[in-house]
Design an enzyme around this catalytic site. Structure first.
Site, short mmCIF file in Angstrom:
data_model
loop_
_atom_site.label_atom_id
_atom_site.label_comp_id
_atom_site.label_asym_id
_atom_site.label_seq_id
_atom_site.Cartn_x
_atom_site.Cartn_y
_atom_site.Cartn_z
N LYS A 1 0.84 -1.20 0.00
CA LYS A 1 0.00 0.00 0.00
C LYS A 1 0.87 1.25 0.00
O LYS A 1 0.98 1.97 0.99
CB LYS A 1 -0.97 -0.05 1.18
C1 LIG Z 1 -6.06 -2.53 0.13
C2 LIG Z 1 -6.13 -2.92 -1.29
C3 LIG Z 1 -6.76 -4.10 -1.71
C4 LIG Z 1 -7.45 -5.01 -0.76
O1 LIG Z 1 -6.59 -5.55 0.22
P1 LIG Z 1 -7.13 -5.96 1.64
O2 LIG Z 1 -5.94 -6.43 2.40
O3 LIG Z 1 -8.10 -7.06 1.42
O4 LIG Z 1 -7.77 -4.76 2.23
C5 LIG Z 1 -6.71 -4.42 -3.05
N1 LIG Z 1 -6.10 -3.61 -3.95
C6 LIG Z 1 -5.49 -2.47 -3.59
C7 LIG Z 1 -4.80 -1.64 -4.60
C8 LIG Z 1 -5.50 -2.09 -2.25
O5 LIG Z 1 -4.92 -0.95 -1.89
#
Ligand SMILES: *Cc1c(COP(=O)(O)O)cnc(C)c1O
Length: 315
Positions: free
Chosen positions: A159
């Protein structure tokens, strides 16, 4: 309750929301190298308890995001987990809540491109975010004309804040063209994800999802659904490259993630998915996930961190 919490956590201290300010000149390049986590906690009124979903896994990913973006890890993940629990108690959070830890490089940020070392600053903010699981709403998606960032551009699996410019362009295009949301193809032309949520499809009773080398974010919800599909529904789950046209002929398609939870797609590029209704496997997975989030049946206790909101007030 107002949309901002009474307290947040910033660089080692719980403080009043109003007091956590930065100077306007800190805007700009400062956030280019930032990383974050998105975590949800769910309120169970029968238990009078707030449960954080998979906190350990989220903070492991937070640490991996910091490592990949070369941000020094200045607080242990145990300290940050304690800070999150204490913050939710201090805010007396008795509703579904989103928790967003953010790490960024402290200091003036004058060096812009080559900056390594220095210190990381960490902010943890919370705000109410009600669940939309089992709402019964089906969403329309397009396949975006933009391409998903690839591993040699910026790391899609974590992220990293800068990644989200890609997702933003995708989301804005989808909305202007009259779709609820969008899916993005990777540089190989295979289905990656939604730019903020992963994607799964059902074909002939099998659950199929792009594997972690398809320029997807390594989603914790995706992982939870793979476990639930295999262990609770006895489904075969296949992680592999997915073609665009497989979306159009799938029996069911949905997006998944912390924010998206499960978001059923009932059309992609105006092709009707299945019979245009939310499919039975999607529905079953929504029920299983809802139960895990709220701890209703007590299944998978290791996926939940109880905050002890009621106990905190009694203290
Ligand atoms: C956060 C996110 C997800 C989903 O991830 P989780 O861990 O399930 O919240 C999917 N794609 C992107 C680009 C994200 O930032």
């Amino acid at each position: 309750m107002s949309q901002h919490p009474q307290y947040l956590w910033w660089n080692g201290k719980q403080m009043r929301w109003e007091d956590a300010t930065v100077h306007v000149t800190a805007l700009g390049w400062s956030t280019v190298g930032a990383i974050f986590e998105g975590i949800r906690a769910y309120w169970n009124p029968d238990h009078q308890e707030l449960y954080i979903f998979r906190l350990d896994e989220h903070m492991e990913r937070f640490e991996r995001s910091m490592k990949l973006m070369r941000l020094p890890v200045t607080y242990s993940m145990d300290e940050l987990k304690r800070a999150i629990v204490d913050l939710l108690r201090a805010n007396d959070s008795r509703e579904d809540t989103y928790i967003r830890p953010l790490a960024y490089r402290g200091g003036s940020g004058q060096r812009r491109f080559s900056e390594t070392g220095g210190t990381s600053e960490i902010l943890i903010n919370t705000h109410p975010m009600p669940t939309h699981l089992l709402s019964g709403r089906g969403y329309s998606a397009c396949v975006s004309s933009w391409t998903r960032i690839s591993d040699n551009v910026m790391p899609p699996r974590v992220k990293n804040i800068s990644n989200y410019r890609n997702g933003q362009l995708v989301g804005m295009e989808a909305e202007l063209n009259g779709y609820d949301t969008a899916l993005i193809l990777n540089t190989q032309g295979k289905v990656a994800e939604g730019g903020g949520a992963c994607v799964m499809l059902v074909r002939d009773g099998k659950l199929i999802t792009p594997d972690v080398t398809q320029s997807i974010l390594e989603s914790i919800t995706r992982d939870a659904l793979i476990v639930l599909a295999r262990q609770e529904l006895g489904l075969e789950v296949v992680e592999r490259a997915v073609d665009r046209t497989e979306l159009y002929i799938a029996d069911e398609v949905f997006m998944c993630g912390t924010a998206a939870e499960i978001t059923p797609l009932t059309s992609v590029d105006r092709y009707t998915i299945g019979n245009g209704e939310i499919g039975p496997i999607t529905r079953k997975l929504e029920e299983l996930l809802d139960d895990c989030f709220h701890g209703r049946s007590g299944a998978r206790p290791n996926w939940r961190t109880p905050v002890g909101v009621a106990a905190a007030v009694a203290d």
